[in-house]
Motif scaffolding. Structure first.
Motif, mmCIF file in Angstrom:
data_model
loop_
_atom_site.group_PDB
_atom_site.id
_atom_site.type_symbol
_atom_site.label_atom_id
_atom_site.label_comp_id
_atom_site.label_asym_id
_atom_site.label_seq_id
_atom_site.Cartn_x
_atom_site.Cartn_y
_atom_site.Cartn_z
ATOM 1 N N SER A 1 28.097 -79.629 -30.289
ATOM 2 C CA SER A 1 27.959 -79.185 -31.668
ATOM 3 C C SER A 1 28.214 -77.681 -31.720
ATOM 4 C CB SER A 1 26.573 -79.513 -32.216
ATOM 5 O OG SER A 1 25.568 -78.927 -31.411
ATOM 6 N N THR A 2 28.365 -77.143 -32.933
ATOM 7 C CA THR A 2 28.664 -75.728 -33.118
ATOM 8 C C THR A 2 27.721 -75.142 -34.164
ATOM 9 O OG1 THR A 2 31.001 -76.158 -32.653
ATOM 10 C CG2 THR A 2 30.457 -74.043 -33.665
ATOM 11 N N LEU A 3 27.215 -73.950 -33.885
ATOM 12 C CA LEU A 3 26.327 -73.245 -34.814
ATOM 13 C C LEU A 3 27.014 -71.959 -35.262
ATOM 14 C CD1 LEU A 3 23.612 -72.683 -36.240
ATOM 15 C CD2 LEU A 3 22.812 -71.653 -34.107
ATOM 16 N N PHE A 4 27.163 -71.820 -36.581
ATOM 17 C CA PHE A 4 27.675 -70.591 -37.178
ATOM 18 C C PHE A 4 26.503 -69.903 -37.871
ATOM 19 C CE2 PHE A 4 31.195 -73.670 -37.201
ATOM 20 C CZ PHE A 4 32.132 -72.962 -36.456
ATOM 21 N N LEU A 5 26.055 -68.808 -37.308
ATOM 22 C CA LEU A 5 24.864 -68.118 -37.802
ATOM 23 C C LEU A 5 25.250 -66.783 -38.428
ATOM 24 C CD1 LEU A 5 21.714 -68.056 -37.925
ATOM 25 C CD2 LEU A 5 21.787 -66.812 -35.753
ATOM 26 N N THR A 6 24.866 -66.609 -39.691
ATOM 27 C CA THR A 6 25.057 -65.349 -40.396
ATOM 28 C C THR A 6 23.731 -64.606 -40.431
ATOM 29 O OG1 THR A 6 26.806 -66.290 -41.770
ATOM 30 C CG2 THR A 6 25.786 -64.247 -42.538
ATOM 31 N N VAL A 7 23.711 -63.389 -39.885
ATOM 32 C CA VAL A 7 22.484 -62.594 -39.787
ATOM 33 C C VAL A 7 22.553 -61.467 -40.808
ATOM 34 C CG1 VAL A 7 20.995 -61.244 -38.275
ATOM 35 C CG2 VAL A 7 22.336 -63.143 -37.343
ATOM 36 N N ALA A 8 21.676 -61.533 -41.819
ATOM 37 C CA ALA A 8 21.665 -60.514 -42.873
ATOM 38 C C ALA A 8 21.027 -59.224 -42.361
ATOM 39 C CB ALA A 8 20.902 -61.033 -44.090
ATOM 40 N N ASN A 9 21.545 -58.103 -42.831
ATOM 41 C CA ASN A 9 21.000 -56.778 -42.489
ATOM 42 C C ASN A 9 20.907 -56.573 -40.979
ATOM 43 O OD1 ASN A 9 20.491 -56.183 -45.311
ATOM 44 N ND2 ASN A 9 18.730 -57.575 -45.167
ATOM 45 N N ALA A 10 21.928 -57.026 -40.273
ATOM 46 C CA ALA A 10 21.909 -56.946 -38.808
ATOM 47 C C ALA A 10 22.037 -55.497 -38.335
ATOM 48 C CB ALA A 10 23.042 -57.786 -38.226
ATOM 49 N N GLN A 11 21.255 -55.170 -37.321
ATOM 50 C CA GLN A 11 21.333 -53.865 -36.680
ATOM 51 C C GLN A 11 22.434 -53.891 -35.609
ATOM 52 O OE1 GLN A 11 19.362 -51.175 -37.706
ATOM 53 N NE2 GLN A 11 18.918 -52.634 -39.340
ATOM 54 N N PRO A 12 22.928 -52.709 -35.198
ATOM 55 C CA PRO A 12 24.063 -52.674 -34.263
ATOM 56 C C PRO A 12 23.821 -53.398 -32.939
ATOM 57 C CG PRO A 12 23.700 -50.508 -35.239
ATOM 58 C CD PRO A 12 22.543 -51.360 -35.655
ATOM 59 N N ASN A 13 22.574 -53.443 -32.472
ATOM 60 C CA ASN A 13 22.310 -54.020 -31.153
ATOM 61 C C ASN A 13 21.567 -55.351 -31.219
ATOM 62 O OD1 ASN A 13 23.463 -51.934 -29.516
ATOM 63 N ND2 ASN A 13 21.733 -50.633 -30.036
ATOM 64 N N TYR A 14 21.681 -56.051 -32.327
ATOM 65 C CA TYR A 14 21.022 -57.351 -32.429
ATOM 66 C C TYR A 14 21.653 -58.351 -31.452
ATOM 67 C CZ TYR A 14 17.925 -56.726 -36.472
ATOM 68 O OH TYR A 14 16.910 -56.354 -37.313
ATOM 69 N N MET A 15 20.784 -59.098 -30.765
ATOM 70 C CA MET A 15 21.204 -60.158 -29.856
ATOM 71 C C MET A 15 20.505 -61.446 -30.289
ATOM 72 S SD MET A 15 22.726 -60.824 -26.725
ATOM 73 C CE MET A 15 22.571 -59.375 -25.683
ATOM 74 N N VAL A 16 21.282 -62.470 -30.633
ATOM 75 C CA VAL A 16 20.707 -63.761 -31.034
ATOM 76 C C VAL A 16 20.497 -64.613 -29.796
ATOM 77 C CG1 VAL A 16 21.060 -65.880 -32.343
ATOM 78 C CG2 VAL A 16 21.745 -63.698 -33.319
ATOM 79 N N GLN A 17 19.308 -65.188 -29.668
ATOM 80 C CA GLN A 17 18.974 -66.053 -28.545
ATOM 81 C C GLN A 17 18.612 -67.437 -29.053
ATOM 82 O OE1 GLN A 17 15.771 -63.700 -26.812
ATOM 83 N NE2 GLN A 17 17.159 -62.793 -25.320
ATOM 84 N N LEU A 18 19.236 -68.457 -28.497
ATOM 85 C CA LEU A 18 18.883 -69.845 -28.793
ATOM 86 C C LEU A 18 17.884 -70.309 -27.748
ATOM 87 C CD1 LEU A 18 22.192 -71.663 -29.790
ATOM 88 C CD2 LEU A 18 20.510 -70.544 -31.243
ATOM 89 N N LEU A 19 16.767 -70.832 -28.210
ATOM 90 C CA LEU A 19 15.695 -71.244 -27.309
ATOM 91 C C LEU A 19 15.645 -72.758 -27.198
ATOM 92 C CD1 LEU A 19 12.820 -68.884 -28.547
ATOM 93 C CD2 LEU A 19 14.538 -68.449 -26.781
ATOM 94 N N ASP A 20 15.613 -73.222 -25.973
ATOM 95 C CA ASP A 20 15.345 -74.629 -25.679
ATOM 96 C C ASP A 20 13.927 -74.685 -25.136
ATOM 97 O OD1 ASP A 20 15.310 -77.265 -25.030
ATOM 98 O OD2 ASP A 20 16.885 -77.188 -23.521
ATOM 99 N N GLY A 21 12.968 -74.986 -26.004
ATOM 100 C CA GLY A 21 11.559 -74.838 -25.642
ATOM 101 C C GLY A 21 11.233 -73.357 -25.620
ATOM 102 N N ASP A 22 10.759 -72.855 -24.486
ATOM 103 C CA ASP A 22 10.474 -71.429 -24.375
ATOM 104 C C ASP A 22 11.499 -70.709 -23.493
ATOM 105 O OD1 ASP A 22 9.798 -72.547 -22.001
ATOM 106 O OD2 ASP A 22 7.800 -71.657 -21.851
#
Length: 592
Positions: A482-503
């Motif tokens: 599957s594919t996830l397209f995530l739009t992050v509002a008001n993102a800061q220059p160094n934002y890193m998105v992490q997908l969690l499987d459990g913890d």
């Protein structure tokens, strides 16, 4: 059956001194209740403010609680004894929640209060039982040199209320007080601090008060004033500083062939090792962590490591009493868990037992094959399977350092129809892994591959080599992802998105122009969080009070996303829309 079940908590009847009494001189407080009571976990739950350096005596006597303060009472000071939910009835354990008792040694009671939440900065987990305090002294040094003026402790939800505060301006802190002196003086104590000042105040708000004739019929609805004690939404993000005191923690020699040294924290260079009873030149291969806090030395020379004791001088950087890194030399004498003599003794014992068993079988007339000596090969672990992810590579691990790799003996084939066709590939050592390697190829979905290793493809440092072998593996089809397209509002220059499987972090992706897209996701339920990776190193970093630096911020998507096979999912999210204390989903909280 003994009557109805008791579900009512104890009722407070009176005390000596009386609640909110003024001019109190006696250090003994007696509280009376309507039934026999007990106190649960008094040391953890009961908090007295101002904090008591000498622990008070808190005990029950029938239907009473007696609190005896050992510290001298301060003049013109409001004292609060916050029992939280520690008071329960003796039979059923019904708690008397949020019970606090106040009195003053002066001519007035300070009634202001502030409330809030303490969260773990690394994962927004509510922290139970951490100390929260206020300092009237606004200097940064007060936290590290003076006890708090007013204190409280968080409950199971990380919530706290500090009572009995006098009007004024304060700084707020949280402290996992290891040595119970109400001062941040140990690096292993978890802490939090607010940059802004705290000014307690009250506000009258109108509320609707409903009276009922019965459970279904309303009698009257009145609008009544109610005093609110503010601020009530303080949020402190707690962290433990990275240890800066460097010292040698331990040394060990688990096997004849290798020994290890461990330090309390890292350094920018390896220590200097000088052999004392074996040759220095090209004596070992070094395996170390990234920051050199754990180092393993693999001995090359058989005659050297067969010795019962390896003696050496180790020179390393050590933190002295002034907090400075200075060279220090220790003499190490390392003995293995099993000496060479012990190993030979065990081998001889096994040989004799095998010989006895052989003689018994011969006496019984059994047919006994001639003993054959098995060729010993270098251990190898190949991580590949029948359902590989397109984002993965084939990894290979060894149990000892490799001194020779024959690239021409490593082959990769792709199955086209029924034929195995040679495929270009790259074989390389994994980063920061002395004995770990990986095979990279242009992997295609739903394709089957085969890796073959000729004999003597790899040779270990102790002379063993690998045997001939082959491994087949196949990659998943595109419709299995599957594919996830995530739009992050008001993102800061160094934002890193992490997908969690459990913890656990399953995947992470930097935000580019407000977008973070994840392809080839395995089906499943994921949670999302954002790391404000201020220094750009791709991982969460803690704070440092000395520099007034907070830990890197974490934000959680307040829900979960269920990804299904062959499905594209689009999500928009503003990480700062909800207050951080309301972000982390309950289903992944450890502290429910």
């Amino acid at each position: 059956d003994g009557g109805p079940y008791d579900e009512t908590p104890p009722v407070f009847l009176g005390s000596t001194p009386e609640p909110f009494a003024l001019g109190v001189k006696d250090k003994r407080v007696t509280l009376k209740f309507d039934e026999f009571i007990k106190i649960e976990k008094a040391a953890e739950k009961v908090v007295i403010s101002p904090p008591q350096i000498t622990q008070p005596i808190i005990k029950t006597s029938g239907k009473s609680i007696v609190v005896e303060l050992d510290d001298s009472l301060k003049e013109n000071t409001t004292y609060s004894i916050d029992f939280s939910d520690a008071i329960v009835d003796n039979n059923e354990g019904n708690p008397l929640g949020n019970f606090a008792f106040l009195f003053s040694t002066g001519d007035r009671i300070d009634t202001l209060a502030v409330s809030g939440t303490v969260l773990n900065a690394e994962n927004l987990e509510p922290i139970k039982g951490i100390l929260v305090g206020l300092h009237r002294d606004l200097a940064d040094s007060a936290f590290t040199t003076k006890p708090f003026d007013r204190v409280s402790r968080t409950d199971a939800d990380g919530r706290f209320t500090i009572r009995g505060i006098a009007p004024g301006t304060y700084r707020a802190y949280a402290l996992q007080d290891v040595n119970q002196n109400y001062i941040f003086d140990q690096k292993n104590e978890m802490i939090a601090f607010l940059d802004s000042l705290v000014v307690p105040y009250t506000e009258v708000r109108m509320h609707q008060d409903t009276t009922w004739i019965d459970s279904l019929t309303i009698d009257t609805i009145r609008t009544v004033p109610r005093v609110h004690y503010l601020p009530e939404d303080l949020v402190l993000a707690a962290f433990t500083e990275t240890p800066t005191q460097r010292y040698l923690v331990k040394t060990e020699r688990p096997e004849l062939k290798k020994f290890s040294v461990y330090f309390s924290t890292g350094s920018d260079s390896l220590p200097q090792l000088t052999p004392l009873n074996f040759a220095d030149e090209d004596a070992y291969i070094v395996e170390s962590s990234v920051d050199y806090d754990s180092i393993t030395y693999w001995m090359r020379d058989t005659l050297a490591y067969y010795q019962d004791t390896l003696s050496m001088a180790l020179t390393y950087l050590y933190t002295d009493t002034l907090g400075l890194l200075v060279p220090r030399t220790d003499t190490l004498n390392l003995v293995p868990k099993k000496t060479r003599a012990k190993i030979l003794q065990e081998e001889e014992k096994k040989r004799k037992e095998a010989e006895k068993e052989r003689e018994k079988r011969m006496k019984r007339g059994d047919t006994i094959p001639e003993p054959t000596k098995k060729t010993q090969f270098l251990n190898i672990k190949i991580n590949a399977g029948a359902s590989m992810d397109l984002t993965a590579n084939v990894t290979i691990d060894f149990t000892e350092p490799i001194v020779q790799i024959n690239d021409t003996a490593i082959h990769l084939f792709k199955k086209v129809d029924t034929l195995w066709v040679p495929e270009p590939h790259l074989f390389r050592q994994r980063k920061h892994a002395l004995m770990g390697y990986e095979l990279l190829g242009e992997w295609k979905p739903d394709m089957e591959y085969k890796m073959t290793l000729d004999s003597i493809a790899f040779t270990g440092m102790y002379g063993l080599h690998t045997k001939q072998q082959e491994t087949t593996f196949k990659f998943k089809t595109l419709d299995q992802y599957s594919t996830l397209f995530l739009t992050v509002a008001n993102a800061q220059p160094n934002y890193m998105v992490q997908l969690l499987d459990g913890d656990k972090v399953a995947r992470q992706q930097r935000v580019e122009k407000g977008q973070a897209d994840f392809y080839f996701l395995k089906p499943g339920t994921y949670h999302i969080r954002v790391l404000n990776d201020r220094n750009g190193n791709g991982e969460w970093d803690t704070g440092l009070y000395e520099d007034k630096a907070h830990a890197e911020e974490i934000y959680y998507f307040p829900g979960s996303i269920k990804m299904r096979e062959n499905w594209d999912y689009t999500q928009e999210w503003d990480p700062k829309k909800l207050p951080v204390e309301r972000q982390k989903p309950d289903d992944i909280k450890n502290q429910k």
